[in-house]
Scaffold this motif. Sequence first.
Motif, PDB file in Angstrom:
ATOM      1  N   SER A 117     -14.368-109.784   8.692  1.00  0.00           N
ATOM      2  CA  SER A 117     -13.278-109.032   9.333  1.00  0.00           C
ATOM      3  C   SER A 117     -11.900-109.597   9.008  1.00  0.00           C
ATOM      4  O   SER A 117     -10.890-109.123   9.529  1.00  0.00           O
ATOM      5  N   LYS A 151     -21.302-103.502  11.676  1.00  0.00           N
ATOM      6  CA  LYS A 151     -19.955-102.902  11.746  1.00  0.00           C
ATOM      7  C   LYS A 151     -18.946-103.618  10.841  1.00  0.00           C
ATOM      8  O   LYS A 151     -18.163-102.945  10.147  1.00  0.00           O
ATOM      9  N   VAL A 154     -19.543-102.441   7.354  1.00  0.00           N
ATOM     10  CA  VAL A 154     -19.042-101.076   7.164  1.00  0.00           C
ATOM     11  C   VAL A 154     -17.521-101.099   6.977  1.00  0.00           C
ATOM     12  O   VAL A 154     -16.979-100.372   6.131  1.00  0.00           O
ATOM     13  N   ARG A 155     -16.828-101.953   7.725  1.00  0.00           N
ATOM     14  CA  ARG A 155     -15.364-102.073   7.533  1.00  0.00           C
ATOM     15  C   ARG A 155     -15.048-102.576   6.131  1.00  0.00           C
ATOM     16  O   ARG A 155     -14.094-102.115   5.499  1.00  0.00           O
ATOM     17  N   ARG A 187     -25.360 -94.591  12.252  1.00  0.00           N
ATOM     18  CA  ARG A 187     -24.422 -94.256  13.322  1.00  0.00           C
ATOM     19  C   ARG A 187     -23.136 -95.094  13.259  1.00  0.00           C
ATOM     20  O   ARG A 187     -22.190 -94.816  13.993  1.00  0.00           O
ATOM     21  N   SER A 188     -23.126 -96.094  12.396  1.00  0.00           N
ATOM     22  CA  SER A 188     -21.947 -96.971  12.296  1.00  0.00           C
ATOM     23  C   SER A 188     -20.852 -96.395  11.397  1.00  0.00           C
ATOM     24  O   SER A 188     -19.787 -96.984  11.269  1.00  0.00           O
TER      25      SER A 188
END
Length: 357
Positions: A117, A151, A154-155, A187-188
């Motif tokens: 992140s 998540k 995915v970012r 779903r992410s």
Amino acid sequence: MHAFKERPIARALASGIRYYLRTCHPILKRPNPATATATDLASSRRRRRRDRRLLIDCASDNSDDLIQQLVSDLESSSIDEKKQAAMEIRLLAKNKPENRLKIVRAGAIKPLISLISSSDPQLQENGVTAILNLSLCEGNRELIAASGAIKPLVRALRNGTSTAKENAACALLRLSQVEGNKIPIGRSGAIPLLVNLLETGNFRGKKDASTALYTLCAVKENKIRAVESGIMKPLVELMADFGSNMVDKSAFVLTVLVTIAEGRAALVEEGGIPVLVEIIEVGSERQKEIAVAILLQICDANLAYRTMVTREGAVPPLIALTVSGTSRAKQKAETLIALLRQTRSGDTAATTSDVLL
């Protein structure tokens, strides 16, 4: 006495190797970009990669201490230390399968996920790649997902460097091989991003995206997401381009998508029938087998699609396939020919279940 001294000595050796890696080794020093030629820079990069691997291999006997120190450095206040630690963990996990378990046991997963992140592109890329390399061990995948990796990956797939995107796609592929991860990944928000990578990425990106999509689309709700994300356009384009080296992979993704009505309708709308007929005419044996299976799937119980396939001139190459194809391709071609002939004779009620093989 010797046993008491062994671990401090090992720690000192590991620390010394790392210091040597970072600062002292003359070959690993970077040339001055202002004065070096392109050849000098490329040669230096090759030497650094080779010697880094060599020095890390030399540390393998003391890898437990080295790994523990690296994991500690992942949470350093220094960005440079974090980058270096993530890079070394990335290499240790890539080069030695046994290190993947050691690194996870040392508590590396959560600090690596936090790096994904990061707003620093290199830090993010090293974090993504380290997680990818750890996910190569099947036993690590559930823990990586449970620790919250999906998540952030995915970012990275959305905002990372090209390498970070490719490696994030590959990491999501590995995680999706655990059945319970397929729906959370879908779903992410991963599927539209994977479709975009399939359409716009380089060859490696397209390959990783297609394989990840194939695995994720084993679940019906992910098939619908993929179709709604516009997957058919890039799939049909890649299948039509025999120079893309993506014909087989694209067709394999199609085999799971045409099991739903939305997938069949989207394939026809994007002009997939002429492309599939062409593959049966000029493709490899394997490609012909996949193409005839897809056409059979879309023609079953659908008169309009059968008519379209017949008008594209599919019958002659299908007849040829019954002679020269693989045993599976021959069987599928014979069944499809029977369906198409029934359509021409006005029998619109038959489906493949009514056709004798």
